[in-house]
Design an enzyme around this catalytic site. Structure first.
Site, PDB file in Angstrom:
ATOM      1  N   THR B 590       0.832  -1.213   0.000  1.00 31.74           N
ATOM      2  CA  THR B 590       0.000   0.000   0.000  1.00 31.74           C
ATOM      3  C   THR B 590       0.861   1.256   0.000  1.00 31.74           C
ATOM      4  O   THR B 590       0.466   2.280  -0.570  1.00 31.74           O
ATOM      5  CB  THR B 590      -0.949  -0.002   1.222  1.00 31.74           C
ATOM      6  N   GLU B 661       1.684  12.443   1.092  1.00 30.99           N
ATOM      7  CA  GLU B 661       1.904  13.658   0.320  1.00 30.99           C
ATOM      8  C   GLU B 661       3.293  13.738  -0.302  1.00 30.99           C
ATOM      9  O   GLU B 661       3.517  14.464  -1.266  1.00 30.99           O
ATOM     10  CB  GLU B 661       1.638  14.867   1.227  1.00 30.99           C
TER      11      GLU B 661
END
Lengths: 208, 712, 332
Positions: B590, B661
């Site tokens: 992930t 991010e």
């Protein structure tokens, strides 16, 4: 909602209604409905048939999240009025496993899991339905914009390279950017069985 | 408890994956709530003014319309520090697209029709929706988003620039961009007396519940958020947005559950967009590349409602050593919708500018851009002086370069022709703060031998549910299939949002602490679990507070290989490679998707994304996915994310830094730098469109280039 | 969206009568643009006459090398048709470079011809637009017009025609076959089918109320011709054209251009046939300089605005490259 709309002319006063009784054949079952003609196939599935797998991402054919199969072909269900889909064979993400019976999951569903071909999951049902349709098209030899020789078309789905898959899948946006995993998943399935499982859904006139 | 292989670090398949690939996963709008009505917002068609009259008659005359709401007939909300949430609280219009009325009807179709039939009259005021430098209203905020200072200054930057042998002075712009989550904002609101349940696309269930409770003047706990699955957030669902408030107001008004889904078109004004920026960077350097001065100035916009200013220059405060430095945010409050968070707010546009400037400086110095960055590696945080908890930027640059094949790169631009293509490569660095907020979690041993861990976390596609399951299993010392990890409900207690890349660090700490406490408790009772289970609760507030002063950031480097069509100017990104250092990676599967996904979004902002401000009307002219382009499958080719092993004991029990991010920061600069390398054209304004590339190319296509099919 | 009645037509005559009887009745075929515009409130029909069961869904290849494409043939099937791929590759390329796989399975040939502009102001009912609502003004001139036309524009409208397919058909001298309300057939060359905006931008085609497009006929391409469709867009798929060029080129043995036909997309208010470029090149040797000059001549009457002026140079470059490439292919 029966009756004449404002500014009605003779024809609508006499013969026309704004809703209809009809059945949609969804995932192999006839589902009777009485629907306002304005209800799209997407909203019929989501709001009236409790099939919320097909997603509303843009409602204008600009994202692909609502993709379902109609008579085996991939379609943006947001741009089809439900009333116009009667008589068609509709397959949604909830029914795609059945296309590859007796598998519990459709091979593409399994491959999406294996390749982490999604993140938030919202575009995923559309991606999977679209991939089934895309492999069906490729099984017919249909070229894409990425095909070098249009006349020659493509061979088996297993011969599609990554750019072919990408081009064919470009109608399905994924804001999470799971594209690499999605392409890997589709390539694996296309190559593993020559797209055979999806292609079974492809004959015109029947998704099952 | 038997000894098991740890699952942290293992490629565990998403625990909710099966639900997502079968269509069973329920998103906000999809919960089967009986008797629900449909609300549809009526948006302001003027950018500034006052609603003089709302005429609901035509709408109310339609069969199935239950109510038309406006500022005169909805409940009063409490004053809020987030004024755009004061939905229908006043007739004042602060931006075009603001909700000025709403229709509630028995069907989606009727609600849409009726909303179009509501007549709204306005007293219209003059407006100004255009961000221009030199606007006398521009000011420097004391603090910006994230609590950072608006302005910082060390040394004498102007003198240092005057004295520097080499100076780079360039201005970069980035346009307004939109999160464009695939799931438009949607809510079902259900009141039961004075308790409110919101099925809500949400990045932070507990925080949303607290904020909505505050708005409605309800006690803590009276608002419940249900957000099992959220179809992307990227900051836009970190706090409630107007559609959520509208759902709650409408349900209150009609006494029945109400569903609201923003249309894709409404999303662009109702839901957060990224501010445009105009950034001027001045760098002073010695001839050996060592920076003596860094000056980064960023002009941004907000609405008249709130002075939201994102932290565009904060990365610059951390990245490179230089004795003299100045960083400034400047803000203009205009008659526009309120900008807000979008993935890496501030850092993403800021690092496009800084890392483009570093590339320009490297060209000016005749230096390899990696060497230039290495030459300016600071020993301590250049502004705070704090030690780094860990910083492996140089290792990322070097290792990334090796994997990418950077060695032997001819720095000269516009030299590599392959048929009709001009090829080039580029690099940029990235960083993102490793933030952690206090959180609570409960861990419960069930009599049947299973464990239930509950935390008001959200999985917006990050893999948080899976990673937290791994953390819990390891702390409990059990196989992951014995752990049920429940998230997505505000009722599970205080927890921060999935935002600022702080989710896993914050939630994981609480989960870890709760599980450790449960193990201890189980030991104390010799494993005897009472019939109703054994539960412990953990709160990390003191732990987080007690952390020592360090500069905590994740770092990385992105490499891009591009081709530019010399006939048309179209840019093709053939390859993106990111090398990151972000502490310990809990789930490589992930995590890889997160980092690659961030890079995809970076590619998208580099080349495509552009909300076109429409100054005459005060909104964005393009407001759908056909005209606001985001990267599609065909645009994203070889994207790789790698990371270094990084041990950092100053973070949290997992040793992890956030990665949500990091991937987007730097990517746009790497692509712009590669476009320069390919063509010799320096595009300082995003997105890098054909006309911007062509403006710098020699006129007419070079002879011998063939048109050919345009895809390859 | 207002409520509407729905009728499924079983024969063309009944369908045409229903539609001709009311200004608020429209045909529904694939619906990919109509449903879109109905949701936006741009189009507000009160009766949809579903024509998808009418017998216009075949592709007939003619012995002379031409083809008659039924109006209801979807883009996916047309692009997949082997005869089209072999004899009209520019058409297949144009179709495959337009929209998305799932739009092409539904969007019909007739509907594609009748696509409405993607000008953002046409699609936003809260802003003025002369095409959507006559005499309200054009928002694009002072607003966003980057994607809009430079050729065929007027002071009233610069909306571009969005179709890729129609651009290829323009270059292929397509003829649109209609069925008039009274049942009589009518054939209109595609290049006469679309109207320039002038001061009536809401009038887009020569269709009369109740006219039903039944098919599109492509004559056989010039003997020995090579053809291509080249599209420049903002992303690499699933985007409308900034500039597109459909080129059909036949050269003589000495290298002169015996015949050249060019369709331009993205630059015109209708699928644009570059007659001036063709005139300057026909019978001439296609030198680089001559190609560029001839391409540029097409834009002598262009009315560029600040955001879309780049399209002229871009189109010149793409036309030049496309023709040069086809000429090269012929020499091989």
């Amino acid at each position: 909602m029966r009756g004449a709309p404002p500014g009605a002319r003779l024809w609508d006063v006499t013969a026309h209604a704004f809703h209809s009784d009809f059945a949609l054949r969804v995932n192999g079952a006839d589902r009777p409905l009485t629907l306002d003609h304005r209800v799209t196939l997407l909203d019929a599935l989501r709001e009236h048939l409790a099939l919320t797998g097909a997603k509303k991402g843009c409602d204008h054919g600009q994202c692909g999240a609502c993709t379902v199969l109609i008579d085996g072909e991939r379609v943006n269900s947001c741009l089809v009025f439900a009333v116009a889909a009667q008589g068609r064979d509709i397959t949604t993400i909830e029914g795609v496993a059945g296309l590859a019976a007796p598998e519990e999951l459709h091979p593409l569903q399994r491959a999406f899991l294996d390749h982490d071909g999604f993140q938030c999951g919202y575009c995923t049902p559309g991606q999977i339905c679209s991939a089934i349709g895309a492999l069906t098209e490729a099984a017919r030899g249909w070229p894409s914009h990425a095909t070098a020789d249009l006349a020659a078309g493509v061979g088996a789905p297993g011969e599609l390279d990554a750019d072919e898959i990408r081009e064919r899948m470009s109608g399905n946006l994924c804001r999470c950017g799971a594209y690499p995993g999605i392409v890997a998943a589709i390539r694996e399935v296309a190559g593993a069985d020559g797209g055979g499982a999806p292609a079974r859904a492809g004959a015109a006139g029947g998704a099952r | 408890m038997t000894t098991l292989q740890r699952t942290v670090g293992a490629e565990v398949t998403r625990v909710e994956g099966r639900e997502k690939v079968t269509g069973a996963a329920l998103y906000a709008y999809e919960y089967p709530v009986p008797d629900a009505l449909y609300a549809w917002a009526v948006q302001s068609t003027v950018p500034r003014g006052t609603v003089r009259a709302v005429d609901p008659a035509a709408a109310l005359s339609l069969p199935g319309v239950v109510a038309v709401l406006d500022s005169r007939n909805v409940v009063r909300l409490r004053p809020t520090d987030t004024p755009e949430l004061a939905v229908l609280q006043s007739p004042e219009v602060a931006y075009r697209g603001q909700i000025v009325a709403a229709v509630v009807a028995d069907t989606f179709e009727t609600a849409r029709q009726a909303a179009a039939a509501v007549r709204v009259e306005y007293d219209v005021d003059d407006h100004d929706a255009e961000l221009t430098d030199g606007d006398p209203r521009i000011f420097v905020p004391d603090t910006v988003n994230g609590g950072y200072p608006g302005h910082t200054e060390t040394g004498d930057v102007e003198a240092a620039l005057a004295a520097a042998p080499v100076v780079l002075d360039a201005t970069y712009t980035t346009p307004p961009e939109h999160t464009a989550t695939m799931e438009p904002h949607a809510t079902i609101a259900v009141w039961d007396g004075d308790t409110l349940t919101l099925y809500n696309g949400d990045q932070g269930p507990w925080m949303t519940a607290a904020r909505v409770a505050e708005l409605f003047g309800l006690p803590e706990g009276a608002v419940r958020i249900v957000a099992d699955h959220t179809g992307g957030g990227f900051g836009s669902k970190a706090i409630p947005r107007p559609p959520t408030v509208l759902a709650a107001l409408a349900a209150r008004a009609v006494g029945r559950p109400v569903k609201v889904a923003a249309t894709r078109q409404q999303m662009f004004t109702m839901v957060s967009y990224r501010t445009p920026t105009r950034q001027r960077i001045r760098l002073g350097a010695e001839r050996d590349g060592r920076l003596t001065a860094i000056w980064h100035d960023a002009l941004q916009q907000s609405s008249t409602l709130t002075p939201y200013c994102e932290q565009t220059v904060t990365c610059t405060r951390v990245m490179y050593a230089a004795r003299h430095r100045r960083t400034t945010h400047r803000l203009a409050q205009l008659d526009v919708p309120t900008p807000s968070w979008m993935r890496a707010p501030g850092e993403a546009p800021g690092m496009f500018a800084l890392e483009s400037a570093m590339d320009e400086l490297a060209v000016e110095l005749g230096m390899d851009p990696i060497d230039l960055r290495v030459a300016n590696e600071p020993a301590r945080d250049p502004e705070t002086g704090h030690p780094f908890s860990s910083r492996n930027l140089v290792a990322c640059l070097r290792e990334g370069a090796a994997r990418f094949g950077w060695a032997g790169r001819d720095p000269a631009p516009g030299r590599r022709r392959e048929g009709r293509w001009l090829a080039g490569t580029g690099v940029a660095a990235c960083n993102y703060p490793a933030l952690t907020w206090p959180s609570t979690a409960t861990a419960r041993a069930e009599p049947g031998g299973g464990f239930t861990v509950r935390i008001a976390a959200a999985d917006i596609g990050t893999g948080a549910r899976t990673a937290l399951t791994q953390v819990a299993a390891d702390e409990l010392g059990v196989a992951i299939d014995r752990v049920t990890l429940d998230i997505g409900r505000s009722a599970y207690g205080q927890a921060p949002w999935a935002g600022g890349s702080m989710g896993l660090s914050s939630w994981g700490w609480a989960v870890s602490k709760a599980c450790r406490a449960l193990v201890k408790r189980l030991d104390e009772v010799s494993g005897a679990i009472p019939p109703d289970g054994l539960e412990v609760r953990a709160d990390t507030a003191e732990d987080v507070e007690a952390r020592r002063a360090f500069s905590r950031h994740a770092y990385g480097a992105q490499f891009a290989e591009v081709r530019v069509d010399a006939v048309t100017g179209q840019v093709r990104v053939d390859r993106l490679l990111g090398m990151f250092a972000a502490g310990r990676v809990i789930n490589p599967r992930t995590a890889g998707s997160q980092l690659r996904g961030g890079m995809c979004m970076g590619l998208s902002t580099a080349l495509y994304e552009n909300l076109e401000t429409d100054p005459r009307f005060g909104d964005f002219a393009n407001h759908d996915l056909a005209t606001y382009h985001i990267a599609a499958h065909a645009d994203v080719r070889d994207v790789q994310a790698h990371w270094l092993e990084e041990d950092d004991d100053e973070l949290n029990p997992m040793g992890s830094k956030g990665i949500g991010e990091l991937g987007i920061v730097g990517t746009a600069a790497a692509i712009a730098n590669a476009v320069y390398h390919a063509t010799g054209v320096r595009v300082r304004d995003l997105p890098i469109t054909v006309e911007r590339v062509r403006a710098g190319l020699p006129a007419g296509p070079p002879a011998g280039f063939s048109a050919g099919p345009s895809t390859r | 969206m207002k409520p509407f009645a729905y009728e499924r037509a079983t024969d063309p005559g009944a369908a045409a009568t229903l539609v001709a009887d009311s200004t608020e009745a429209v045909y529904l075929a694939g619906g990919t643009n109509l449903v879109d515009l109905m949701k936006l409130g741009v189009t507000e029909p009160t009766l949809l006459v579903d024509i998808t069961r009418l017998p216009y869904d075949t592709i007939e290849h003619r012995p002379d090398g031409g083809v008659l494409i039924g109006a209801l043939v979807p883009g996916s099937r047309l692009a997949g048709d082997l005869g089209v791929r072999e004899r009209f590759p520019a058409l297949a390329e144009a179709l495959l470079s337009g929209a998305s796989g799932q739009l092409r399975t539904v969007a019909t040939t007739g509907g594609n011809l009748l696509q409405r502009t993607r000008c953002v102001y046409f699609q936003d009912v809260t802003k003025p637009c002369n095409k959507r609502r006559p005499e309200t003004g054009c928002s694009a001139v002072q607003g966003l017009h980057r994607d809009l036309a430079v050729l065929g524009t007027s002071d009233f409208c610069l909306a571009g025609h969005p179709s890729d397919m129609a651009v290829a058909m323009a270059a292929l001298d397509a003829v649109v076959h209609l069925r008039r309300v009274n049942g009589s057939p009518r054939a209109v060359p595609l290049n006469d089918f679309y109207l320039l905006p002038g001061d009536t931008p809401h009038r887009e085609t020569v269709l009369q109320p109740g006219d039903l497009i039944t098919g599109v006929e492509l004559p056989p391409p010039p003997e020995g011709a090579a053809m291509s469709y080249r599209k420049v867009r903002d992303r690499w798929s699933y985007a409308f054209a900034l500039v597109s060029v459909a080129a059909v080129v036949a050269t003589d043995a000495d290298g002169t251009l015996r015949e050249i036909r060019l369709g331009l997309g993205g630059v015109g208010t209708r699928p644009w046939r570059a007659r001036e470029t063709e005139r300057l090149l026909t019978g001439r040797e296609p030198t680089e300089e001559r190609l560029r000059e001839a391409a540029r001549a097409e834009f002598a009457s262009a009315r560029p605005l600040p955001q879309n002026a780049f399209k002229i140079d871009l189109a010149v470059d793409v036309i030049t490259a496309a023709v040069r490439d086809l000429v090269g292919r012929q020499r091989r």
